[in-house]
Design an enzyme around this catalytic site. Structure first.
Site, PDB file in Angstrom:
ATOM      1  N   LYS A 161       0.811  -1.233   0.000  1.00 15.72           N
ATOM      2  CA  LYS A 161       0.000   0.000   0.000  1.00 15.72           C
ATOM      3  C   LYS A 161       0.837   1.272   0.000  1.00 15.72           C
ATOM      4  O   LYS A 161       0.296   2.373  -0.110  1.00 15.72           O
ATOM      5  CB  LYS A 161      -0.848   0.067   1.277  1.00 15.72           C
ATOM      6  CG  LYS A 161      -1.894  -0.970   1.386  1.00 15.72           C
ATOM      7  CD  LYS A 161      -2.606  -0.795   2.713  1.00 15.72           C
ATOM      8  CE  LYS A 161      -3.230  -2.077   3.180  1.00 15.72           C
ATOM      9  NZ  LYS A 161      -2.323  -3.135   3.587  1.00 15.72           N
ATOM     10  N   ALA A 163      -8.282  -6.804   0.605  1.00 15.21           N
ATOM     11  CA  ALA A 163      -7.644  -7.975  -0.036  1.00 15.21           C
ATOM     12  C   ALA A 163      -8.279  -8.275  -1.385  1.00 15.21           C
ATOM     13  O   ALA A 163      -8.246  -7.440  -2.279  1.00 15.21           O
ATOM     14  CB  ALA A 163      -7.687  -9.176   0.895  1.00 15.21           C
ATOM     15  N   ASP A 169      -2.901   1.440   9.166  1.00 13.70           N
ATOM     16  CA  ASP A 169      -3.249   0.661   7.983  1.00 13.70           C
ATOM     17  C   ASP A 169      -4.640   1.051   7.461  1.00 13.70           C
ATOM     18  O   ASP A 169      -4.841   1.187   6.248  1.00 13.70           O
ATOM     19  CB  ASP A 169      -3.206  -0.819   8.367  1.00 13.70           C
ATOM     20  CG  ASP A 169      -3.219  -1.708   7.155  1.00 13.70           C
ATOM     21  OD1 ASP A 169      -2.364  -1.496   6.280  1.00 13.70           O
ATOM     22  OD2 ASP A 169      -4.098  -2.584   7.066  1.00 13.70           O
ATOM     23  N   LYS A 171      -5.953   2.884   3.940  1.00 16.60           N
ATOM     24  CA  LYS A 171      -6.990   2.324   3.065  1.00 16.60           C
ATOM     25  C   LYS A 171      -8.068   3.354   2.744  1.00 16.60           C
ATOM     26  O   LYS A 171      -8.485   3.498   1.589  1.00 16.60           O
ATOM     27  CB  LYS A 171      -7.617   1.095   3.717  1.00 16.60           C
ATOM     28  CG  LYS A 171      -6.664  -0.084   3.738  1.00 16.60           C
ATOM     29  CD  LYS A 171      -7.260  -1.257   4.496  1.00 16.60           C
ATOM     30  CE  LYS A 171      -6.295  -2.428   4.483  1.00 16.60           C
ATOM     31  NZ  LYS A 171      -6.676  -3.471   5.432  1.00 16.60           N
TER      32      LYS A 171
END
Ligand code: ADP
Ligand code: ASP
Ligand code: MG
Length: 815
Positions: A579, A611, A678, A682
């Site tokens: 990422k 995913a 994280d 996203k």
């Protein structure tokens, strides 16, 4: 009568010459034959080199001469029975003495004239044909040697004599009309001038000798025996998938050979075409193979494109200037100058504005052409009406050839778009008026890629080869390779995609295999690979310059994501589950997107969010269809979801986190998940893909971790801090439980703002029942106003991540 010509490789040594004898023995059963032979393979090149060394007064020429003599004597010893050897050996040695004297002359004077050069070079064919005839006789063939210099007459344009057909035809008719032998062995390539000097017909000219004789005697057939099974759809040395063409017309064969198919010397077709004599290209080393039949009306397939050829070492000359518009005679003068200077023009294009003329010539002629043109237009140049000639070097021409191309539309569109998609830069385009040929001038370095791309497009039933370069073979990478192995057959048969892994790397080793790495034994191959290096990897991928190349990043390393730009710039697509790049500073994200567009190389990162779930792809489709995202609500961390779904007052928070890590649901450093970083990345990616310019710092993060845990700087300390703060985590759980709520780590984007944080979710909310490691995303858009578009499913794990990467690869395959 039939004429059979055997090329250099076919007569390279005794072993091959024996094969030639078998073919001749077979052919002579039915009728008389003429056998035309080349010099022993490579001997013409050696003779030219020897002559050059001698003329440069370099004594090494004697070594080369000895080498040439050794090869001939060796062949005699292997072919001729001992009892008859001495006669042949002494005849050949006599010839070498004369050759030596000629070379000595060049050495002493320090010069070689074209006339002497032809004399020296002609020994290649004269010797080979003499020896082969002696061998045939010893094998009881009723055979005779006939010197081509008494049959074929040319002018004194040494190096490439122009044939005097009326004299030649007469000489051939007279001789072959009365000859009583079954087999006549004739040296190819050599001829003689009216004045009686040896001349040659141009490199590769033995084919021409055979054709001239075949036409003169109106042979039933001309057979060209060589080292490949016919004329191929492309040069088989560069395109492995190329196949021999069964039947082809004279015109198509001529076009292919003019545009570089070396298997046939271009002038060869004309004499047999004029007499309608069929020509058959056959393989000496595989006489059973069909070969290629060249006739007037070929009945081959009705394919529009019959073959693809190329010519290397081309230069483009462009003459431009306002003074050219509407003034007649500029082109005439240009072509006259080049023709007088014997510069062969391979390709011409002129813009309809008449503002420029562009010519393709052999790179060897650049200096001459440039001087001649600039001199001829000196006056116009001095007035500024025409600019000095522009010369571009290191180019090549690729050409599609086929009689039926004129009745098919859109071929050039398909040709140029497939080249464009592979970033093959097209410098000029020409289409013959016969519409039998579409040519593009490209850079020399792109030739192999261009030929393979075009071959795939026009001959391989649309099977597309995808070449993968995979970095990272851990959890996700290994699963990914396994999935490709399982699906290869299906992909090829059902989706027309041939997926090959060309390179693999982990942090220690890397391996490249152009033939494709075995997916059942990749571990072994990687183990025996060279030392891994990210930059060397980039360099090698770009140097290989294969079509449809895809770099696959299965790492979580910034050093790797920093290289994406270098791949995209070379039209290598990038697929990544890492990422870092797409959540780095906006300018970097934007630059990668721009490079991807500019170089026609997809940059895909579906697995960055959820995913394998098709979240980014769905979002892209919404935006592309004109929808606008107003709000996103999501649970995007499979790992945090796993943690809070398994954490209650009967467990320890730290144990649950450890379990998540062991089961592969967290990043290698679990703090990246627990700190919310994280998830921030996203939601940032989703906001950006929705069309909003946003940086990571713009996202609000209310962390549920105490500062002490956030401040740790290694994984062990982080776990210790989780144990120390047990009370804090227990109380978070109890607070939510007392309200009948469940804990979910939620990411939200609305009104251009984004935030992430732990929320207490009441019963009835779409997030309440989210199981295990599942992810969920709600897209509220101008079209999905009340009921959002919802995507839900497993959002972490190596298997689903690998299949997400796989899906991106297939998207590129269908691109
Ligand atoms: P010979 O010595 O028999 O005359 P050449 O070397 O002149 O043989 O020609 C045969 C070679 O032509 C092949 O080995 C191949 O490398 C090359 N070639 C180039 N383009 C083509 C093509 N389209 N089809 C077949 N061969 C080709
Ligand atoms: N031996 C000559 C050459 O190498 C002619 C030929 O082989 O066709 O050019
Ligand atoms: Mg040849």
């Amino acid at each position: 009568m039939k004429v059979l010509k055997f090329g250099g490789t076919s007569v390279a040594n005794a072993e091959n010459i024996k094969k030639v004898k078998d073919i001749v023995q077979n052919a002579v059963k039915d009728q008389k034959i003429v056998v035309v032979v080349s010099a022993l393979g490579g001997v013409t090149d050696l003779l030219i080199e020897t002559a050059q060394l001698a003329s440069q007064q370099d004594e090494k020429y004697t070594d080369l001469l000895q080498e040439i003599e050794r090869r001939h004597l060796e062949s005699i010893k292997d072919l001729i029975p001992v009892a008859q050897q001495s006669k042949v050996l002494s005849a050949v040695k006599r010839e070498f003495n004369i050759l030596e004297t000629l070379l000595e002359g060049a050495f002493l004077i320090g010069e070689i004239t074209p006339k002497l050069s032809d004399k020296i070079v002609s020994y290649g064919e004269l010797l080979s044909s003499f020896i082969i005839n002696e061998y045939f006789e010893s094998e009881k063939l009723y055979s005779v040697f006939k010197d081509a210099r008494t049959l074929i007459i040319t002018n004194e344009n040494f190096g490439k004599g122009i044939v005097d057909f009326s004299t030649t035809n007469q000489l051939c008719e007279t001789y072959f009309g009365t000859v009583s032998f079954d087999v006549v062995v004739v040296p190819g390539f050599v001829a003689s001038s009216r004045e009686g000097n040896s001349t040659t017909l141009g490199r590769g000219g033995s084919d021409y000798t055979a054709s001239i004789i075949a036409a003169a005697i109106e042979a039933e057939k001309l057979e060209i025996w060589t080292d490949v099974s016919g004329m191929y759809t492309a040069n088989p040395k560069l395109v492995h998938q190329a196949v021999a063409i069964n039947e082809i017309s004279y015109e198509e064969a001529m076009e292919l050979s003019h545009f570089g198919a070396k298997v046939l010397y271009p002038p060869t077709i004309q004499p047999v075409l004029a007499k309608g004599i069929p020509m058959h290209i056959k393989n000496t080393f595989n006489p059973e193979a069909n070969g290629t039949l060249i006739t007037k009306n070929s009945n081959g397939t009705k394919r529009a494109v019959r073959g693809i050829s190329h010519i290397e070492n081309i230069a483009l000359l462009s003459l431009e200037g306002s003074g050219m518009v509407g003034i007649p005679g500029v082109s005439k003068k240009l072509f006259e100058v080049l023709s007088n200077g014997e510069v062969n023009v391979v390709l011409i294009t002129q813009a309809s504005s008449e503002h420029s003329i562009c010519l393709g010539v052999s790179q060897d002629d650049i200096y001459k052409a440039e001087t001649l043109i600039n001199e001829a237009f000196a006056y116009e140049i001095s007035l500024g009406k025409i600019k000095p000639l522009i010369v571009e070097k290191d180019l090549a021409i690729v050409a599609l050839v086929g009689d039926n191309m004129k009745s098919h539309q859109g071929l050039s569109g398909r040709m140029f778009s497939s080249l464009g998609k592979n970033n093959v830069n097209i410098r000029a385009i020409a289409q013959g008026a016969s519409e039998r040929n579409i040519s593009a001038v490209i850079e020399l370095k792109d030739v192999k890629k261009a030929l393979n791309t075009l071959h795939e497009k026009f001959f391989e039933d649309n099977i597309k080869q995808l070449n993968l370069f995979v970095m990272g073979v851990g959890n996700v990478g290994a699963k990914f390779l396994k999935q490709i192995e399982q699906q290869r057959k299906f992909l090829k048969e059902q989706m027309k995609l041939n997926v090959r892994v060309i390179a693999l790397s982990n942090s220690r080793k890397m391996v490249f295999d152009q033939g494709g790495i075995s997916l059942s034994k990749w571990q072994e191959q990687l183990q025996n690979g060279e030392q891994a290096d990210i930059q060397t990897f980039v360099k090698k991928v770009n140097e290989l310059n294969l079509r449809n190349s895809i770099f696959v990043d299965n790492t979580a390393t910034e050093l790797v994501s920093n290289t994406y730009g270098e791949y995209l710039r070379n039209s290598v697509s990038v697929v990544t589950c890492n990422k870092i790049a797409s959540s780095s500073v906006y300018s970097n994200y934007l630059q990668l997107k721009d490079l991807s567009r500019k170089y026609n190389a997809p940059f895909l990162f579906e697995t960055n969010v959820g995913a394998g779930l098709p979240i980014i792809d769905t979002l892209k489709n919404l935006i592309a269809s004109g929808d606008k995202v107003t709000k996103i609500q999501a649970v995007l961390s499979g790992s945090l979801n796993f943690v809070f779904n398994n954490f209650d007052n009967t467990t320890n928070f730290e144990n649950v986190v450890k379990q998540a890590q062991e089961e592969g649901y967290t990043e290698p450093d679990p703090k990246i998940d627990l700190s919310g970083i994280d998830v921030m990345r996203k939601i940032l990616i989703l906001a950006r893909e929705s069309g909003y310019k946003m940086e990571l710092e713009d996202i609000e993060n209310e962390s549920f971790l105490p500062q002490e845990c956030l401040d740790t700087d290694n994984v062990d300390d982080f776990y210790t801090s989780l144990v120390q703060n047990k009370k804090h985590f227990d109380s978070i759980f109890e607070k939510a439980a007392s309200k009948n709520c469940r804990l979910k780590y939620v990411a939200q984007f609305e009104n251009g703002k984004a935030k992430v944080g732990l929320q207490e979710i009441p019963e009835g909310h779409p997030f309440y029942n989210l199981e295990g490691k599942d992810n969920i995303v709600l897209f509220f858009t101008e079209r999905y106003v009340e009921q959002p578009l919802l995507i839900k499913g497993a959002g972490a794990g190596a298997d689903v991540t690998a299949s997400g990467i796989f899906a991106d690869i297939i998207r590129i395959g269908n691109f």
